[in-house]
Design a protein around this motif. Structure first.
Motif, PDB file in Angstrom:
ATOM      1  N   ALA A  36       0.833  -1.206   0.000  1.00  0.00           N
ATOM      2  CA  ALA A  36       0.000   0.000   0.000  1.00  0.00           C
ATOM      3  C   ALA A  36       0.871   1.260   0.000  1.00  0.00           C
ATOM      4  O   ALA A  36       0.593   2.223  -0.730  1.00  0.00           O
ATOM      5  CB  ALA A  36      -0.924  -0.007   1.221  1.00  0.00           C
ATOM      6  N   ASN A  94      -6.475  -3.534  -5.679  1.00  0.00           N
ATOM      7  CA  ASN A  94      -5.907  -2.280  -5.200  1.00  0.00           C
ATOM      8  C   ASN A  94      -4.845  -1.700  -6.131  1.00  0.00           C
ATOM      9  O   ASN A  94      -4.252  -0.672  -5.823  1.00  0.00           O
ATOM     10  CB  ASN A  94      -5.285  -2.490  -3.814  1.00  0.00           C
ATOM     11  CG  ASN A  94      -6.348  -2.797  -2.779  1.00  0.00           C
ATOM     12  OD1 ASN A  94      -7.504  -2.458  -2.962  1.00  0.00           O
ATOM     13  ND2 ASN A  94      -5.966  -3.455  -1.710  1.00  0.00           N
ATOM     14  N   TYR A 144      -1.844  -3.037  -6.817  1.00  0.00           N
ATOM     15  CA  TYR A 144      -0.481  -3.228  -6.318  1.00  0.00           C
ATOM     16  C   TYR A 144       0.372  -4.036  -7.296  1.00  0.00           C
ATOM     17  O   TYR A 144       1.562  -4.201  -7.093  1.00  0.00           O
ATOM     18  CB  TYR A 144      -0.476  -3.976  -4.978  1.00  0.00           C
ATOM     19  CG  TYR A 144      -1.205  -3.304  -3.834  1.00  0.00           C
ATOM     20  CD1 TYR A 144      -1.479  -1.933  -3.859  1.00  0.00           C
ATOM     21  CD2 TYR A 144      -1.595  -4.030  -2.710  1.00  0.00           C
ATOM     22  CE1 TYR A 144      -2.148  -1.326  -2.811  1.00  0.00           C
ATOM     23  CE2 TYR A 144      -2.251  -3.425  -1.658  1.00  0.00           C
ATOM     24  CZ  TYR A 144      -2.539  -2.077  -1.718  1.00  0.00           C
ATOM     25  OH  TYR A 144      -3.185  -1.484  -0.673  1.00  0.00           O
TER      26      TYR A 144
END
Lengths: 316, 495
Positions: B250, B303, B305
């Motif tokens: 993140a 997300n 990533y």
């Protein structure tokens, strides 16, 4: 021939050349039986056996009756029947490619044979449109795979124009569309040549008569060209159908054999290939799929034939 | 009318059959097996993939005779050494250290003088079949079964096997026990490499020249930006659990980086740490560790990533250039030479900007084993080759010093791990063996089955549809099960 024999016991009423006929057609039948008929029957035979490799151990062949057929038509636990899914994929991708292919080929054939237009450089154009057919389907598929990949030139162009990367091969319709387009591109030239031959076989006086009677181009096309071209069109449709049902190399390469996305580009022959060329060399299941393919092909060909048959009645 | 129908049916039958032949052609051409016949002649450019057949040039040194290793079990009669493989990794080492091809040693010393070379008149044939989709295994299965009865020149003498499927071949009658070749297990090899090459009764069937502990390979400059440090020990302390790894992902995203270059990147870490096998008593069960990977991969893709690329994809390897945005790759020592050539590119690459650390879980990935095929007509030569690459410490030392590999020698790895002068330029001077040496003891060989390759290869591939929303999870799983059914037939039952 019989110059060495002196006696002539039987009188010949006439000389029969028939045996030479059989002699000359024999090579075809020998090759056909050896390369087509025997494999055809052995496919049927294999379908009734359990016959595969587990690791390095050969299992079978054991006669299992219709067990392989049952396996093929047993739905997965979530209720989906893979074989129907694969049939659907195959038909959808074939129709997506074949309909434009035949329309486009028909248009080109009419243009090339038109007396009014008299296109120059015909041999050149004919060669060009036939060209894609010479290239190996696998090479074509590789080319498009590279072109439309997430890091390929098409996406680079989209990005250069401010767009987002589009994942062509993970979208059902773009993936199917690309496969259909490759098949279209490869086969429309071939179809054009066939249809041109058909149109040139139509009596020119009919076209002239129509022109004298003041028929429009569209009337000539629909009332003369199409009806008289029907036998060739049927031939084109049936051969395209048979080829289409066996679609394999293009989707196999485009999806790296996986039928991605979500098995929507997986065709019948890809499944057959997974059984026979996979880890288990499963002759039984491959045989069943082949029979299924054979029946589907037969039924669909019959429907096309029936559907396009000239209507009876009136003169006979 | 009737006639026409009959003719149409006949015509379609004929076309089906004819097209059937066409498919066979496709299949045989798509199997993609290439054959390269090369020789011992040092002057011959053996890197060329075209088929070349020349006679072996007689080596003038005294190191020539393979029988010198004391093997007297069987005599060699074959004039062709036929080797099955799926890439050219081992072929390169073989040509370098066994044949002594001089060009391969340019600027790397004069070890070619010590290479044993082939006996006079013996010619080598490499049969390369790519492993993807199990094609290499299919080739092996077809040919090993008939190896004993094959003609002399068609016999496979030995073949290479990878961790994913070595069990299948080691635990079969189609590989020779090394004792039949007059070999014993060297004392210097890692235990797991012996276990991997053993059958269920403990008979050892071959050996490996390498040991494959696998680590995170991180970009130092990106780690500095995201974590504030590029020191391997400190980076490790920030990535030593999956929770930490996920939260760093993140952070990397916030700074405009990607944690990994492929959603499959961490798959091998999880699957290698699985506590149950893919298949037990013919029943497929997805190991818990693989399910954990699935949740992580879904989260990573959702997300942003990571990338949708597969683990070998160009989209991922493009990220290894200096302008790449990916922080972590996962791989063992072979990964540097084999998969990170983009990073080593003198112009666009970023050699030296890399470091390694263990990461959340210790694991190993891959490895190449040499197995002698039952029926070989060159047992003496094969024995000598296996001995050379598993036991000859000089060769194994070359693999460290020249090729940056982790050889299958506990002694050598320990020696270089403690050597403060040894370091890799590619890794910014870090000594990778120090780290690898701490990991090797934890490598265990367990939960392997003959069905692993397709499962490990296809599970992540089929799950992508679920990850990116093409279908729900249950459907993606059924697609995977369907593929297992097609691949393994009744041998493996699926849920």
């Amino acid at each position: 021939m019989s110059s060495t024999t002196n006696t002539v016991p039987v009188k010949h009423k006439s000389i029969s050349y028939a045996k030479w006929g059989y002699f000359f057609i024999a090579p075809f039948f020998v090759v056909y039986v050896a390369c087509s008929l025997i494999p055809l029957f052995s496919t049927f035979y294999n379908a009734f056996f359990e016959n595969y490799i587990d690791g390095l151990t050969q299992v079978g062949p054991n006669f299992v009756g219709f067990e392989n057929f049952v396996t093929l038509f047993t739905p997965r636990p979530d209720g989906r029947l893979e074989i129907i899914n694969y049939t659907g994929n195959t038909m959808i991708m074939w129709i997506m490619g074949a309909v434009p292919q035949i329309i486009f080929a028909l248009l080109l054939a009419v243009i090339f044979t038109s007396d009014r237009m008299k296109i120059k450089g015909q041999p050149f154009f004919k060669t060009v449109i036939y060209m894609p057919n010479i290239i190996m389907a696998a090479a074509f598929a590789m080319l498009f795979f590279t072109l439309f990949s997430r890091v390929g030139p098409v996406n680079q162009m989209i990005q250069a124009n401010g767009g987002e990367v589009f994942d062509f091969f993970n979208n059902k319709w773009s993936a199917r569309g690309i496969i259909a387009f490759i098949n279209f591109l490869m086969w429309f030239g071939n179809t054009t040549i066939l249809l041109m031959a058909g149109i040139m076989g139509i009596d020119q006086s009919l076209f002239e008569a129509a022109a004298i009677d003041g028929a429009k181009s569209s009337q000539v096309f629909f009332k003369i060209t199409i009806p008289l071209l029907m036998p060739i069109i049927i031939y084109v449709v049936i051969t395209a159908l048979i080829g289409g049902l066996q679609m394999f190399d293009v989707p196999q390469i485009i999806s790296s054999g996986s039928g991605a996305p979500n098995n929507t580009t997986k065709t019948l022959v890809m499944s057959l290939n997974a059984y026979i060329n996979g880890a288990s060399k499963n002759y039984g299941m491959a045989g069943v799929i082949s029979i299924y393919l054979f029946i589907i092909t037969g039924v669909l060909s019959f429907i096309v034939f029936k559907f396009t048959e000239p209507k009876k009645g009136g003169k006979k | 009318m009737k006639k026409r129908v009959v003719s149409a049916v006949l015509a379609s039958a004929l076309l089906v059959a004819a097209a059937g032949c066409g498919n066979n052609n496709n299949n045989s051409s798509s199997s993609g097996t290439t054959t390269t016949t090369t020789t011992a002649a040092p002057s011959n450019n053996s890197a060329d993939t075209t088929t070349t057949t020349t006679k072996a040039e007689e080596k003038t040194d005294d190191a020539a005779a393979p029988a010198a290793s004391g093997v007297s079990i069987a005599t060699d009669t074959g004039k062709k050494l036929r080797i099955g493989c799926w890439n050219d990794e081992f072929q390169g080492f073989f040509e370098k250290y066994y044949l002594g091809t001089k060009e391969l040693h340019e600027g790397q010393g004069d070890y070619y003088d010590k290479a044993p070379g082939l006996p006079e008149g013996v010619e080598i044939e490499w049969v390369t079949t790519p492993s993807e989709g199990g094609a290499y295994q299919t080739w092996l299965d077809t040919n090993l079964v008939k190896n004993a009865s094959a003609s002399a020149d068609d016999k496979i003498d030995f073949f290479l096997a990878e961790a994913d499927y070595i069990t299948k071949y080691a635990d079969s009658d189609y590989t020779l026990n090394i004792s039949e070749l007059g070999l014993t297990v060297p004392s210097t090899v890692y235990d797991y490499t012996v276990k991997a090459a053993s059958d269920r009764n403990g008979n050892v069937k071959g050996g490996s020249f390498q040991c494959c502990p696998s680590t995170i390979i991180y970009r130092r400059s990106i780690a500095k930006d995201v974590l504030g440090t590029d020191d391997p020990a400190e980076v490790q302390s920030k990535l030593d659990s999956w929770d930490k790894f996920n939260s760093v992902a993140a952070q990397a995203k916030d700074k405009g980086y990607l944690m990994t270059g492929s959603f499959q990147e961490t798959f091998r870490v999880f699957s290698n740490n699985a506590t149950s096998p893919w298949v037990t008593d013919g029943q497929l069960t997805i190991p818990d560790a693989v399910n954990e990977w699935k949740d992580q991969a879904k989260m990573f893709l959702d997300n942003g990533y990571t990338l949708k690329s597969d683990v070998w994809g160009q989209e991922k390897t493009d990220q290894m250039y200096a302008d790449g945005k990916v922080m972590c790759f996962f791989g063992p020592a072979w990964y540097f030479n084999f998969c990170m050539t983009n990073a080593m590119d003198p112009e666009k690459g970023c050699s030296g900007d890399w470091g390694i650390c263990v990461g959340p879980q210790s694991h190993f990935w891959g490895g190449t084993w040499l197995l002698a095929a039952t029926g070989t007509d060159n047992p003496g030569l094969v024995a000598d080759i296996i001995k050379t690459f598993t036991e000859n410490q000089d060769v194994l030392e070359q693999l460290i010093v020249v090729d940056g590999q982790v050889p299958n020698s506990t002694d050598l790895v320990a020696k270089y791990a403690a050597d403060s002068t040894y370091g890799s330029d590619f890794l910014g001077g870090q000594n990778p063996l120090t780290l690898y040496n701490t990991m090797t003891s934890s490598i265990k060989w367990e939960n392997h089955t003959a069905y692993d390759q397709i499962c490990n290869e296809k599970f992540p591939e089929k799950m992508l549809d679920y990850f990116i929303g093409n279908c729900d999870e249950a459907t993606a799983l059924q697609n995977f099960y369907g593929l297992v059914n097609e691949s393994y037939g009744n041998a493996v039952q699926t849920p």
